[in-house]
Design a protein around this motif. Sequence first.
Motif, PDB file in Angstrom:
ATOM      1  N   GLN A  76       0.838  -1.192   0.000  1.00 52.05           N
ATOM      2  CA  GLN A  76       0.000   0.000   0.000  1.00 52.05           C
ATOM      3  C   GLN A  76       0.875   1.245   0.000  1.00 52.05           C
ATOM      4  O   GLN A  76       1.780   1.367   0.821  1.00 52.05           O
ATOM      5  CB  GLN A  76      -0.908   0.015   1.250  1.00 52.05           C
ATOM      6  CG  GLN A  76      -1.885  -1.153   1.284  1.00 52.05           C
ATOM      7  CD  GLN A  76      -2.872  -1.100   0.135  1.00 52.05           C
ATOM      8  OE1 GLN A  76      -3.382  -0.023  -0.206  1.00 52.05           O
ATOM      9  NE2 GLN A  76      -3.128  -2.233  -0.479  1.00 52.05           N
ATOM     10  N   PRO A  77       0.636   2.166  -0.900  1.00 52.71           N
ATOM     11  CA  PRO A  77       1.427   3.390  -0.914  1.00 52.71           C
ATOM     12  C   PRO A  77       1.152   4.225   0.314  1.00 52.71           C
ATOM     13  O   PRO A  77       0.033   4.252   0.830  1.00 52.71           O
ATOM     14  CB  PRO A  77       0.936   4.123  -2.191  1.00 52.71           C
ATOM     15  CG  PRO A  77      -0.430   3.586  -2.421  1.00 52.71           C
ATOM     16  CD  PRO A  77      -0.422   2.171  -1.933  1.00 52.71           C
ATOM     17  N   VAL A  78       2.208   4.839   0.800  1.00 55.10           N
ATOM     18  CA  VAL A  78       2.052   5.716   1.957  1.00 55.10           C
ATOM     19  C   VAL A  78       1.439   7.028   1.494  1.00 55.10           C
ATOM     20  O   VAL A  78       1.975   7.708   0.625  1.00 55.10           O
ATOM     21  CB  VAL A  78       3.422   5.985   2.626  1.00 55.10           C
ATOM     22  CG1 VAL A  78       3.257   6.905   3.808  1.00 55.10           C
ATOM     23  CG2 VAL A  78       4.037   4.664   3.042  1.00 55.10           C
TER      24      VAL A  78
ATOM     25  N   VAL B 274       7.057   3.232   8.173  1.00 58.07           N
ATOM     26  CA  VAL B 274       5.960   2.500   7.532  1.00 58.07           C
ATOM     27  C   VAL B 274       6.478   1.801   6.275  1.00 58.07           C
ATOM     28  O   VAL B 274       6.186   0.621   6.031  1.00 58.07           O
ATOM     29  CB  VAL B 274       4.795   3.451   7.191  1.00 58.07           C
ATOM     30  CG1 VAL B 274       3.806   2.779   6.242  1.00 58.07           C
ATOM     31  CG2 VAL B 274       4.085   3.888   8.461  1.00 58.07           C
ATOM     32  N   LYS B 275       7.248   2.540   5.462  1.00 52.87           N
ATOM     33  CA  LYS B 275       7.815   1.944   4.248  1.00 52.87           C
ATOM     34  C   LYS B 275       8.752   0.787   4.596  1.00 52.87           C
ATOM     35  O   LYS B 275       8.741  -0.262   3.946  1.00 52.87           O
ATOM     36  CB  LYS B 275       8.569   3.002   3.439  1.00 52.87           C
ATOM     37  CG  LYS B 275       7.662   4.040   2.789  1.00 52.87           C
ATOM     38  CD  LYS B 275       8.488   5.042   2.001  1.00 52.87           C
ATOM     39  CE  LYS B 275       7.593   6.071   1.324  1.00 52.87           C
ATOM     40  NZ  LYS B 275       8.377   7.082   0.572  1.00 52.87           N
ATOM     41  N   LYS B 276       9.557   0.997   5.634  1.00 54.30           N
ATOM     42  CA  LYS B 276      10.494  -0.043   6.043  1.00 54.30           C
ATOM     43  C   LYS B 276       9.747  -1.281   6.524  1.00 54.30           C
ATOM     44  O   LYS B 276      10.117  -2.424   6.214  1.00 54.30           O
ATOM     45  CB  LYS B 276      11.405   0.501   7.149  1.00 54.30           C
ATOM     46  CG  LYS B 276      12.535  -0.427   7.536  1.00 54.30           C
ATOM     47  CD  LYS B 276      13.441   0.244   8.557  1.00 54.30           C
ATOM     48  CE  LYS B 276      14.601  -0.670   8.944  1.00 54.30           C
ATOM     49  NZ  LYS B 276      15.488  -0.026   9.950  1.00 54.30           N
TER      50      LYS B 276
ATOM     51  N   HIS C 286       7.777  -6.681   5.608  1.00 53.02           N
ATOM     52  CA  HIS C 286       6.657  -7.616   5.529  1.00 53.02           C
ATOM     53  C   HIS C 286       6.692  -8.378   4.206  1.00 53.02           C
ATOM     54  O   HIS C 286       6.489  -9.603   4.174  1.00 53.02           O
ATOM     55  CB  HIS C 286       5.340  -6.848   5.666  1.00 53.02           C
ATOM     56  CG  HIS C 286       4.121  -7.715   5.573  1.00 53.02           C
ATOM     57  ND1 HIS C 286       3.808  -8.665   6.521  1.00 53.02           N
ATOM     58  CD2 HIS C 286       3.142  -7.786   4.626  1.00 53.02           C
ATOM     59  CE1 HIS C 286       2.700  -9.287   6.174  1.00 53.02           C
ATOM     60  NE2 HIS C 286       2.270  -8.772   5.035  1.00 53.02           N
ATOM     61  N   ILE C 287       6.943  -7.640   3.121  1.00 56.38           N
ATOM     62  CA  ILE C 287       7.027  -8.289   1.808  1.00 56.38           C
ATOM     63  C   ILE C 287       8.200  -9.264   1.766  1.00 56.38           C
ATOM     64  O   ILE C 287       8.086 -10.382   1.250  1.00 56.38           O
ATOM     65  CB  ILE C 287       7.155  -7.225   0.696  1.00 56.38           C
ATOM     66  CG1 ILE C 287       5.856  -6.429   0.579  1.00 56.38           C
ATOM     67  CG2 ILE C 287       7.491  -7.870  -0.641  1.00 56.38           C
ATOM     68  CD1 ILE C 287       5.926  -5.277  -0.377  1.00 56.38           C
ATOM     69  N   GLU C 288       9.334  -8.832   2.346  1.00 57.00           N
ATOM     70  CA  GLU C 288      10.508  -9.710   2.375  1.00 57.00           C
ATOM     71  C   GLU C 288      10.219 -10.975   3.179  1.00 57.00           C
ATOM     72  O   GLU C 288      10.622 -12.083   2.798  1.00 57.00           O
ATOM     73  CB  GLU C 288      11.697  -8.962   2.982  1.00 57.00           C
ATOM     74  CG  GLU C 288      12.990  -9.748   2.938  1.00 57.00           C
ATOM     75  CD  GLU C 288      14.169  -8.958   3.476  1.00 57.00           C
ATOM     76  OE1 GLU C 288      15.240  -9.551   3.630  1.00 57.00           O
ATOM     77  OE2 GLU C 288      14.000  -7.750   3.737  1.00 57.00           O
ATOM     78  N   LEU C 289       9.478 -10.813   4.283  1.00 56.58           N
ATOM     79  CA  LEU C 289       9.107 -11.972   5.093  1.00 56.58           C
ATOM     80  C   LEU C 289       8.208 -12.912   4.301  1.00 56.58           C
ATOM     81  O   LEU C 289       8.383 -14.140   4.322  1.00 56.58           O
ATOM     82  CB  LEU C 289       8.396 -11.509   6.370  1.00 56.58           C
ATOM     83  CG  LEU C 289       7.857 -12.622   7.283  1.00 56.58           C
ATOM     84  CD1 LEU C 289       9.007 -13.508   7.780  1.00 56.58           C
ATOM     85  CD2 LEU C 289       7.091 -12.031   8.453  1.00 56.58           C
TER      86      LEU C 289
END
Length: 634
Positions: free
Chosen positions: A10-12, A392-394, A399-402
């Motif tokens: 989701q874009p910030v 939030v971006k981090k 989360h995506i990396e996980l």
Amino acid sequence: MRLPSLPDPQPVKSPSKPYAWLFALCFLMMTAAGAVQAMENHIVSVSSLEDPKGSFTIEDVAAQTFKPEGSLMSKGYSPSVYWLKVVVKPTVPDQLLILRIRPTFLDEVRLYTPARDGSGWLIQTSGDRTPYLERPAVSTLSLNFKINPVEETSYFLRVATTSSVVVYAEALTENQSGQKSTLMNLAHLFLMSLIFAVSLWALKEFMVRREAVYLAFFFTQIFLIAYNLALSGYLAVLIPHSNLSDRLSSIIFVTTPSIGVVMHYLFLKAFRVRAFVLRAFELIMFMAIPLNILLLMGNFKLALTINVLDITVLAVLYMLIPLTLRASAPPGRAVVTVVYLLLGSTLFVSTTPYLGWFGSHTEMIFFGAPIQAFISACVFFAALVLRSRALVKKAAAAHIELQLSQQALKLERWLAEERKQLMDMLTHELKTPIAITRLTVDGVSMEDSKRGRINRALQSINGIIERCSLSNQMEQDVIKVSSSDLDLTALVRGLVEQSSAPERFEVEANEALGVGVKVNSDRQLLSIVISNLLDNAVKYSRPQSSISVQAEQQLVDGKNMVLLHVSNEPGTAGLPDADQMFERYYRNQAAKDVTGSGLGLYLVKGLCEKLNIHIGYACISGKARFTLQIPVVE
């Protein structure tokens, strides 16, 4: 197998640009400032006289020569009492004027008005220690006196205070005074409301993120609001029947800097600022304790003087912070540099006039604290917003990396299961045909050379199946080690005899092998390791060349070891790649004509790790040499 689909990040969302409300704020402030400046000040001149011991009477003062001052007098934290001679000229005779004195934190301001019949002086008293309802003319933001000069008249003000001796005087008509008070109150209310809104945002962020820096920011803004309410005289309105507001104001003054420093300490730790900055912050954090003790002891002037000096040092420290950053963290070094240069410069400008160092000549000095509080709240709010965005971006990236890692792990498990099933199938389906073929070959009359070639081919196929199966077991970590004492000499000689070319091996019958060295290991797994090294040497050596097997006993890191070396001259495939030889399925590009699965050395490496045996490779005098370090049974 279908891979699980990943949710789109989701874009910030960026907050709407604040240009509109900033322009509106600037417009309102300029309008109010213009209206205030347009008001006519009926004061003709202001002059001062220092009373070092506070012993002068009005009669003594009236005969003295005064030093001319501007509209604002700033003497810093002086122990002296100061007298001001204020000359007021009305527009019309007997005009009602309001003599406004700022700031409101002055302890006692006494006005001496000459009696019209010349019989003496009329005295009115106001100040921070005078209960609000007992003051001559109640008002916030200024200490007011009503005067009715018939003509140009000299009034005398006696100022005694434990705070900074800074005085601004003006005489306005009653209507102008009311208008100015209204505009100033609205400006303060607006600024404090914005600061309060920012503090609520910080509290919300703390509830979501549970990071101490947001909670510290919340308390800092609350104390800044209290600080400005005390500085502007609003506490006297809230506590109108007592002079308790004076003591409470002093406590707020000396406590607020320590609360603010906690926030900066937490915020800057991620940037690895120089140690001296953190030590200075820690010192100022705890300064509130001795300063409050001084207040309890009644030493108000010393406590307030030290407090303002602390704030001034803090302002300089803020401006130096950009030079002390040793790491980058959200919201970035550039943002932090701008933030602390703004914080430091505005804090320095708003504080130093109270020390009498760089005195302002206008009333704007009293707007310095609320404006500085507003600017610091806004710039630090912006910094924390950018920090929150970066976090939030981090977090989204993590989360995506996980999810990708979990997906890769799931895929790897699926592939491992597929390989296991394939190996089980191959082992089951091919073992029986191989056994039947061997029985058939043994029962058929043929030349021994042909029978030997067929048996070697079947043995090679069976070896590949065994390696694949063993590789799969090693991946599944189901291989069990069953150790026992072994005669290494007999084991090596037996494996050499079972190899495909025993005549090519030269086993060095040195002392270590001759006496039957005992090692503790798993017979089957160790046999697989040594057999693979022997088979590898036969396959990849120069045809008909001799292969050396040597054993020697040595102390390695204080432990008694047998070093078993298997050496061969390289064939057409050349020497193996030392960086890749132990990887699964690795085969030298020049070894395409040699049968093999690329699993031999991979199994050797894995099984050695299981057996706690170190395997090494080296090129010695042009020969490939593999060495096993096997612990000796003592």
